[in-house]
Enzyme design. Structure first.
Site, PDB file in Angstrom:
ATOM      1  N   ASP A 180      35.506  -7.099  11.564  1.00  0.00           N
ATOM      2  CA  ASP A 180      36.055  -5.907  12.210  1.00  0.00           C
ATOM      3  C   ASP A 180      35.754  -4.749  11.263  1.00  0.00           C
ATOM      4  O   ASP A 180      36.318  -4.662  10.166  1.00  0.00           O
ATOM      5  CB  ASP A 180      37.566  -6.084  12.420  1.00  0.00           C
ATOM      6  CG  ASP A 180      38.223  -4.852  13.049  1.00  0.00           C
ATOM      7  OD1 ASP A 180      37.629  -3.756  12.991  1.00  0.00           O
ATOM      8  OD2 ASP A 180      39.342  -4.984  13.584  1.00  0.00           O
ATOM      9  N   LYS A 205      38.861   4.322  17.954  1.00  0.00           N
ATOM     10  CA  LYS A 205      39.012   5.071  16.698  1.00  0.00           C
ATOM     11  C   LYS A 205      37.821   6.004  16.493  1.00  0.00           C
ATOM     12  O   LYS A 205      37.500   6.756  17.384  1.00  0.00           O
ATOM     13  CB  LYS A 205      39.200   4.088  15.538  1.00  0.00           C
ATOM     14  CG  LYS A 205      40.143   2.937  15.834  1.00  0.00           C
ATOM     15  CD  LYS A 205      41.552   3.399  16.196  1.00  0.00           C
ATOM     16  CE  LYS A 205      42.487   2.205  16.284  1.00  0.00           C
ATOM     17  NZ  LYS A 205      43.564   2.305  17.223  1.00  0.00           N
TER      18      LYS A 205
END
Ligand code: PLP
Length: 385
Positions: A180, A205
């Site tokens: 990730d 994000k």
């Protein structure tokens, strides 16, 4: 040499959305196609073979995926309804009785989901500190897991793990290696080039970067692997797709991704240095600081910037840390990260007692505002606690 035959820089790929020109109009911006279904001809064959039904067939989604794949250096990318949808789809490829090693102390949502999932699926889950390279590698060698999943840099502990070394260990026992890389983005770090099989981002994000799209993305090193076939099948069948509108927004957001990252990284570095010298701060966790646990590895893995996410420890109590947040006048108190606006969070309030988050820890996602304004505001809030 044509544009396609040479390796283009990330700034060029992103600004031009991979070189997109709309075949129907000549537009340099893709049209938004919201249709959920597409017409068939008189023989009931699709007019456009790639477009039959909109669940996972949409030009904007495919365009956004191709831009991410090129930025990532991946063979293929798939967008999902959220970062968690991307992670849970990958984890779902594990079968009963298999084993999964994850980094301890990563994003709480991932940990919580992995624990639930592994209990129900009867997958053996091991949580361990992947920033301790030797310990983690030796755990992989002993346990011989089926999948290894780490977060680099991790949220909110901002730990850096050595992707290259851990990937090598995972490969030696045929484990799937996944990273990730939400807090790095494909601009700052490419886990596939470091040996990972899969890289995941919460595109909610910095990839989107404007706090107005929820999305996730998985990219792979080998588009012919069984796991990638599973991931594609699962997204199609279970339907955790991204909408055309969200993909369109993502394409727009990504055009400035490298530029935003440049500013966010330089702002973050300036704030981290300021905090590092401040008498009311116990510790600053940012990979750009020379004394940071993972500075050496991060300098190799993220040579163009250390990211936009940091945590720091206020000298004092839980209430002092919460007071710091209260005294910020422009930096929003809000969860999430990676937006153009800076966001601050007292993570212990959000995570509760379950996760072991330190009571005096503040997580800061640094935006593109003026660095001096941000530092001034942080300085004033520190003076007021
Ligand atoms: N990974 C990390 C590092 C995150 O910070 C988050 C969300 O905060 C996620 C994954 C989950 O992403 P989403 O909220 O898009 O599902």
């Amino acid at each position: 040499m044509s544009d396609d035959s040479k390796k283009r820089s990330k700034a060029t790929i992103a600004a031009r959305a991979g070189g997109y020109i709309d075949a129907g109009s000549g537009g340099v911006v893709p049209p938004l196609q919201n249709s959920t279904t597409f017409v068939l001809d008189l023989n009931c064959d699709p007019l456009f073979p790639d477009n039959i039904y909109g669940r996972d067939q949409n030009d904007q989604v495919r365009l956004a995926e191709s831009v991410i794949a090129e930025l990532e250096g991946a063979e293929d990318s798939l967008l999902f309804a959220s970062g968690m949808a991307a992670i849970s789809t990958l984890f779902s490829s594990l079968k009963r009785g298999q084993s999964l090693i994850v980094q301890s102390g990563m994003y709480w949502g991932t940990t919580a989901w992995a624990r639930d999932f592994c209990r129900h699926r009867e997958v053996n889950l091991i949580e361990a500190d992947s920033s301790d390279t030797d310990g983690f590698v030796s755990l992989i060698q002993t346990e011989k897991p089926d999948m290894v999943f780490i977060e680099v840099p991790s949220n909110p502990w901002i730990l850096t793990s050595d992707i290259e070394v851990i990937s090598k260990a995972a490969r030696s026992c045929s484990a799937i290696m996944a990273v990730d890389a939400t807090a790095a983005t494909p601009i700052l770090m490419q886990p596939i080039s470091l040996g990972a099989d899969f890289v995941m981002h919460s595109a909610t994000k910095a990839i989107n970067g404007h706090s107005d799209v929820i999305a996730g993305v998985l990219s792979c090193a080998d588009a012919n692997s069984d796991v990638w076939a599973f991931v594609k099948h699962e997204r199609h069948g279970a339907g955790a797709i991204l909408s055309a509108h969200s993909a369109w927004m993502l394409i727009r957001g990504m055009r400035t991704l490298p530029l935003r990252l440049e500013r966010m990284c330089s702002n973050a570095m300036a704030i981290a240095k300021f905090l590092d010298r401040h008498e009311k701060i116990d510790a600053v966790w940012y990979p750009g600081i020379a004394t940071h646990q993972g500075h050496k590895v991060a300098s190799r893995q993220m040579p163009n910037g250390f990211g936009y996410l940091m945590s720091f420890l206020i000298k004092g109590s839980r209430e002092d840390a919460r007071n710091f947040c209260r005294h910020l006048t422009g930096i929003h108190r809000a969860t999430s990260l990676g937006g153009v606006e800076s966001l601050v969070e007292h993570r212990a309030t959000v995570e509760g007692e379950l996760t072991g988050c330190l009571e005096n820890l503040i997580r800061l996602s640094v935006g593109i505002e003026d660095a001096a304004d941000l530092i001034d505001e942080i300085d004033t809030a520190l003076a007021n606690i």
